[in-house]
Scaffold this active site. Sequence first.
Site, short mmCIF file in Angstrom:
data_model
loop_
_atom_site.label_atom_id
_atom_site.label_comp_id
_atom_site.label_asym_id
_atom_site.label_seq_id
_atom_site.Cartn_x
_atom_site.Cartn_y
_atom_site.Cartn_z
CG MET A 78 -0.16 44.35 59.59
SD MET A 78 -0.66 42.73 59.92
CE MET A 78 -1.74 42.05 58.47
CB CYS A 79 0.29 48.40 63.87
SG CYS A 79 -1.46 49.56 63.23
CB THR A 80 -3.56 46.20 66.15
OG1 THR A 80 -4.04 47.74 66.22
CG2 THR A 80 -3.69 46.25 67.81
CG ASN A 92 3.71 45.74 66.52
OD1 ASN A 92 4.96 44.94 66.16
ND2 ASN A 92 3.58 46.67 65.79
#
Lengths: 428, 506
Positions: free
Chosen positions: A210-212, A215
């Site tokens: 999810m962070c990829t 962001n």
Amino acid sequence: MALPTVTQSLPDADRRWRDIYRYLDRPGPFMAEGFEAGAAVKEFLHSIKILVVGAGGLGCELLKDLALTGFTDIHVIDMDTIDVSNLNRQFLFRASDVGKAKAEVAASFIMRRIPGVKITPYFGKIQDKDEEYYNQFTIIICGLDSVEARRWMNATIINMYDEDDPETLKPIIDGGTEGFKGQSRIILPHMTACYECSLDMQTKPTTYPMCTIANTPRLPEHCIEWASVLEWPREFPDKKLDGDDPEHIKWLLDRASTRARHYDITGVTYSLTQGVVKNIIPAIASTNAIVAASCATEAFKIATNCATPMNNYMMYVGDQGVYTYTFELQKKEDCPVCGAVAIKIQVSPSATLQDLIDLLLDRKDIQLKKPSLRTSATSLYMQAPRALQEATRPNLSKCLSELIRDGEEVTVTDESLPISIQITVRFE
Amino acid sequence: MSTDQLWSSYGIPMAKLLWKAQNVELEGIGSLMVVDGCLVEESDLGQNFFVTPASVGQSRAKVVSELLLELNAEVEGSHVQRDPAEIIENSPEFFQHFSLVIATQITGPSLYKLADICWAANIPLVIVRAHGLMGYSRIIVREHTVVESHPEQIVDLRFDSPFAALREFAESFNLDELDSMAHSHVPYIVILLKAVDSWKRKHDGKLPSSTADREQFKQSIRDQQRSDMPGNQNFNEALASAYRAWTPTTIPSSIRSILNNTCAQNITSETPDFWIIARAVCDFVQNEGQGFLPLPGTVPDMHADTESYIRLQTIYRAKAREDAAAVSERVANLLASIGSSPSRIPVQEIEMFCKNAGYLHVIRYRSLTEEYATETARSKTIGNSLAGDPQDNIAWYVMLRAVEVCKTQFQRYPGESESHYVSDQQTVRKCVDAFMQEHGLDPALIADDYVQECVRAAGSEIHVIAAILGGIVSQEVIKLLTHQYVPLNNTVIFDGIKSAASVYEL
């Protein structure tokens, strides 16, 4: 980071571990060779060092499972920090922990909750550590989500084995999940199949962190995920995304394309958008719980010999009923990590070195990214350093017969791998 | 509410819930109640994540529910500090308020009574037990229906019977006139539709049926390839899917039996939505559907230019909408005939049903009474499994039944007391023999090893085994509550030694 204060009086071990001691105080028909009931095995279980690699969905479960199985000296290694999207299933993390190191927060939560267990976190990469570090552990459990990290761990632990020193034989227990599917397996270096032996069982990963997505998108898929997972519910909170509705896909395509342009990413297409949307496999908390607990069960059996370990691979599927398939995965004779013989490759003598490299890149069982090739006498093609790359580049278009003899052994290395692969090139 | 939200919001508490809480119930989605009469003991500290040393001596239901809820603020929770056996005995009405009941480590008469209460009130019951390195779970629901079973893929492309819009679209392509680029981007669906059409013209409207026919059919596709560009991806896809073209579009027998079920045929105002829509689909098939189920409207990914692919998608989807609209109208008429408001069943629900019509599931679970009564017990399942493999997981089922008898008789698990260790083995052996004889099976099919291992385990709840079962059960509970995916039918046994799960219908 503040360590929790150690409680002065620990609960009485015999009462606290009553259920586990039933197995450790008594022999049974299914015990493994070498089991001896009594104080020594209990002491061994409570004192050995065990390493958990990864403090994500599986890692959180593993730490809790091991701490409640009587392991008291647990180490955990993870390079990630906590993201908001982790909170729903990585149950040791709270909203106030966002941005902190996963390994550290997980360790301190478990130590607060379960007194008498010591968890030593390391916030960093597995590659930061050397053989001396890994050599201190009796068992290593991996709860990783990347093929690269697993290959590295596998090759590192297997290469550490020295047949004159039984202490260097480290069992690896590996768990993995994807949606309703998961697997747990035991790797005994040089005795059972290793991770590399079964590399061709890996399907292309279809989930993205999810962070990829939020962001740092790199791939067109990341932009599409961003549009479908974040933008769609924000724009249409009451409308369910339908992967078969061309209008929905077109909307996503527009959003994803805009984002892709912003990040200079190419390749967002209609069919890719649909492919990504229809293949979303969310990590599921219960699958993580099952696979992690299975790995911890095997760790308990291996550490105590109170029952025979599984032999050696369990596959789990939970979407249509409940299904497991447990089987003995076979060693591969030409496994680049644990095998004894080189991989044989047949090529036409008129093929170029580039053709050979393409052939290697296509092979699912070795999964290379940027291979460098050399013979015992000379460098055929090297990716680095730059001067060497430039010097060897002309070889790419040369015929293999100009460069090597029929049946000559070629060493292949790749920056993503801690090992080199031996291949024997035979001309057709 | 979508499953994703359910997983993310409620997955964790339910998975952890079963680690130890003696009895857990869920009310609707998002609230749960822990029922347990015990106080936290030191032995809980070695197996339960939801207690701390400070909670020793406090109500286990209270401590567990509090620490459980700390995981997820969106779940409402409560607890009742009463012995489940006492509630089952004295307040059977207590259970009426729940959407689902999970019974952990409850055995014997209390369990049988709880199963009766839930069966009578039509409340799904999930039983779960851990015994040393073994785990067991059983689901009991009178009837469970699934519309969204999430098959790997939904494929219904109507090669043998294209509807007008699809036929016209295929006819709009003239393969011979296309340039090489366009030719290599013709969707394989069009290639196959054309091949079937031309085959039928030459063969009295019949599909290729013999092996020779089929090879000839495939050859007719190969012949369409351009000699300058052999092996184009769209033609390869057409050849790989050729079998779909010669397989007649039919209704699977399991779906036929759902559509013809008496629940669908005899509609009253009490009939659940599922069966009303099933009836509408049944009538649709016999009338405007011309023998086919409503079209799902999904098109698999394929090599094609974006424009033709989107047009194909739009064509299949439009037909699916048309079919769903026809079914909706039938639903509205059926609702009117039983005096219900047409708004009772939302259109989206009907569309979802139509899309999944070929993949519906109806499971009617056997009651615990049917399983336990000798005359209705599945003795053959047990006997055949053991005859096939004496180490089949069903052996653990027989052991759990024998242990249950001992536990009821002595109020403790065999093996709990060191002084009775040997005599307990004899007692369990006798119970195993009695069970086998009662079911007309040879007692020798269960080896003494199983008896010894069960007495060794002495009813211990090892955390990791409880966690495996807890994970499996929480997955099944969510399937039951959301009516998505397919729950197991009806018993799962997990052997933590071999590390293998088996499912039996008992």
